[in-house]
Scaffold this active site. Structure first.
Site, PDB file in Angstrom:
ATOM      1  CE  LYS A 265      -3.097  -3.208  -0.101  1.00  0.00           C
ATOM      2  NZ  LYS A 265      -4.233  -3.592   0.762  1.00  0.00           N
TER       3      LYS A 265
HETATM    4  C1  PLP Z   1      -5.568  -4.402   1.011  1.00  0.00           C
HETATM    5  C2  PLP Z   1      -6.741  -4.296   1.050  1.00  0.00           C
HETATM    6  C3  PLP Z   1      -6.658  -4.569   2.268  1.00  0.00           C
HETATM    7  C4  PLP Z   1      -6.537  -5.492   3.466  1.00  0.00           C
HETATM    8  O1  PLP Z   1      -5.457  -4.822   4.006  1.00  0.00           O
HETATM    9  P1  PLP Z   1      -4.638  -6.125   5.007  1.00  0.00           P
HETATM   10  O2  PLP Z   1      -3.582  -5.001   5.705  1.00  0.00           O
HETATM   11  O3  PLP Z   1      -3.717  -6.352   4.238  1.00  0.00           O
HETATM   12  O4  PLP Z   1      -4.862  -6.912   5.807  1.00  0.00           O
HETATM   13  C5  PLP Z   1      -8.483  -4.201   2.772  1.00  0.00           C
HETATM   14  N1  PLP Z   1      -9.145  -4.569   1.505  1.00  0.00           N
HETATM   15  C6  PLP Z   1      -8.455  -3.776   0.622  1.00  0.00           C
HETATM   16  C7  PLP Z   1      -9.257  -3.521  -0.805  1.00  0.00           C
HETATM   17  C8  PLP Z   1      -7.255  -3.987   0.493  1.00  0.00           C
HETATM   18  O5  PLP Z   1      -6.268  -3.829  -1.426  1.00  0.00           O
END
Ligand code: PLP
Length: 442
Positions: A212
């Protein structure tokens, strides 16, 4: 029609043969690597050592408190509450809103599996609806069609570079008395009509996982303006304890409905560490600049590639006042590329650019990581519920088409370089367009 810089790349003879067929790639990543992700510096180094030496490694520490304060300010919300990842953020958001057994939650069929899995983990029913093919985000008309007397919430996901139509979604939510949880895992710092992602719905959910664009390796945060929700969220990430850190943020004495013993609500340990929070404090300082760079490069690159027949950039809604990118994504039309399948196009692009080129997420009605029927001990609450959570019962033609035939996605780090990098990306696509017939029947 072709941009001058782009055409220069393709002029030399040794550039004519596609890299996937042994020709020279547009980008030699050995001598010219892509920008790295994650980004860090002396600030992180010092902050981590400081945390180490402080001995305060977790539990409402100064770094966590500082990050929450800064992130609330950054998102324009009253409260931010950190937790272990962007999956449990969704789970505690649902729990804080009292959503569970008998409730339906409407979510887009095109998203990371966590958006759906968490709904099931609180015993509610995910209702998968289709997305719009120009933004890849949830279709407001599809939301309307999916509403029943059991609907309790909508989870729009601001996917890749797109932004869900929050005007339409909030209007529907208001008319039907529904909660809105914005899944902002791709949208830290994105803005809709000047309002930050995560500040428009009732709760915003953020992930700080490594891929992210604000990251501590793992981590997550929820944002809200509602003090009662904030206290519940705070307690939910801290074994149900009295929400002291939220009260510290608001300066009040707590208005929640917890008892005299200090405990508030059943939950577990979902706390972030000080090491993660320290990295997030530093990363947040860089985010506005990084977002501005990705936004400028993305706009420039979209301007170039939209001139190539068969390439359609994601539509930028004019109400999006600040773009945030998790992926750079666009649509591909094989009809314009001599019927070359998109998977072959992606491999060819990968070879030209020396970077992973992916499809979008698998649609949730046929997703290898969203398989609730593999866990009957947890999810078979009743025969009716078992049937209701069967992903296969949902029809998602746009999600399916994007996944199977059209989507092309690259990590946001490709937007963190120079304009010359963008020219290269466009040149690579143009090169494949010019040579598509070479790749047929292989
Ligand atoms: C990455 C992601 C999540 C979950 O986040 P994590 O930190 O990996 O648990 C939830 N929703 C979307 C759209 C994502 O891309």
């Amino acid at each position: 029609m072709m941009n001058k810089v782009v055409s220069q790349y393709l002029k030399t003879d040794n550039m004519k043969k596609l890299a996937i067929q042994g020709g020279r790639p547009i980008r030699n990543v050995k001598t010219n690597p892509w920008p790295q992700w994650p980004v860090w510096g002396k600030g992180e180094e010092k902050a981590l050592i400081d945390v180490l030496n402080s001995g305060v490694w977790s539990y409402n520490g100064p770094k966590e408190t500082e990050f929450n304060k800064e992130f609330a300010k950054f998102t324009g919300t009253a409260y931010s509450i950190c937790t272990v990842n962007g999956t449990v953020t969704l789970q505690i958001a649902l729990e804080a809103l009292g959503i569970g057994i008998g409730d339906e939650v409407i979510i887009p069929g095109l998203t990371w599996q966590a958006t759906a899995a968490t709904v099931i983990d609180v015993n509610a029913t995910p209702i998968l609806v289709d997305v719009l093919d120009d933004t890849w985000c949830i279709d407001p008309e599809a939301i309307k069609r999916a509403i029943t007397p059991n609907t309790k919430a909508i989870i729009p996901v601001h996917l890749y570079g797109g932004f869900a139509d929050m005007d339409a979604i909030m209007e529907i939510a208001k008319a039907h008395n529904l909660y809105v949880i914005e899944d902002c895992a791709h949208k830290h710092g994105g803005e809709w009509k000047g309002k930050k992602a995560g500040s428009i719905g009732h709760i915003g959910s953020f992930s700080f996982q490594l891929s992210k664009h604000l990251t501590a390796g793992e981590g997550g945060a929820v944002t809200t303006d509602d003090p009662i929700l904030a206290e519940r969220l705070d307690a939910l990430r801290n074994c149900g304890r009295r929400p002291e850190s939220t009260m510290a943020q608001s300066g009040d004495k707590g208005i929640g409905d917890y008892g005299d013993d200090g405990n508030f609500i059943q939950s577990g340990n979902l706390r972030i560490t000080e090491f993660q929070a320290a990295i997030l404090v530093e990363g947040l300082k860089r985010l506005p600049q990084q977002n501005a760079l990705r936004d400028a490069n993305g706009a420039y690159l979209n301007g170039l590639i939209k001139e190539i027949p068969g390439i359609t950039p994601l539509r930028r809604d004019p109400r999006e006042t600040q773009k945030a990118y998790f992926n750079f994504a666009f649509r591909y039309d094989r009809d314009q590329f001599k019927d070359l399948p998109v998977s072959r196009f992606r491999s060819a692009l990968e070879a030209e650019l020396g970077i992973v080129v992916d499809a979008c997420y698998e649609p949730l009605n046929n997703c290898s990581l969203y398989v609730p029927h593999t866990k009957p001990a947890r999810h078979k609450l009743s025969e009716a519920y078992w049937d209701a959570i069967d992903p296969k019962r949902f029809s998602l033609p746009v999600c399916e088409r994007l996944f199977a035939d059209e989507s092309v996605c690259l990590h946001h780090k490709v937007l963190m370089g120079s304009q010359a990098d963008m020219d290269m990306m466009a040149a690579a696509i143009q090169k494949i367009y010019d040579n598509a017939e070479e790749l047929l029947d292989q």
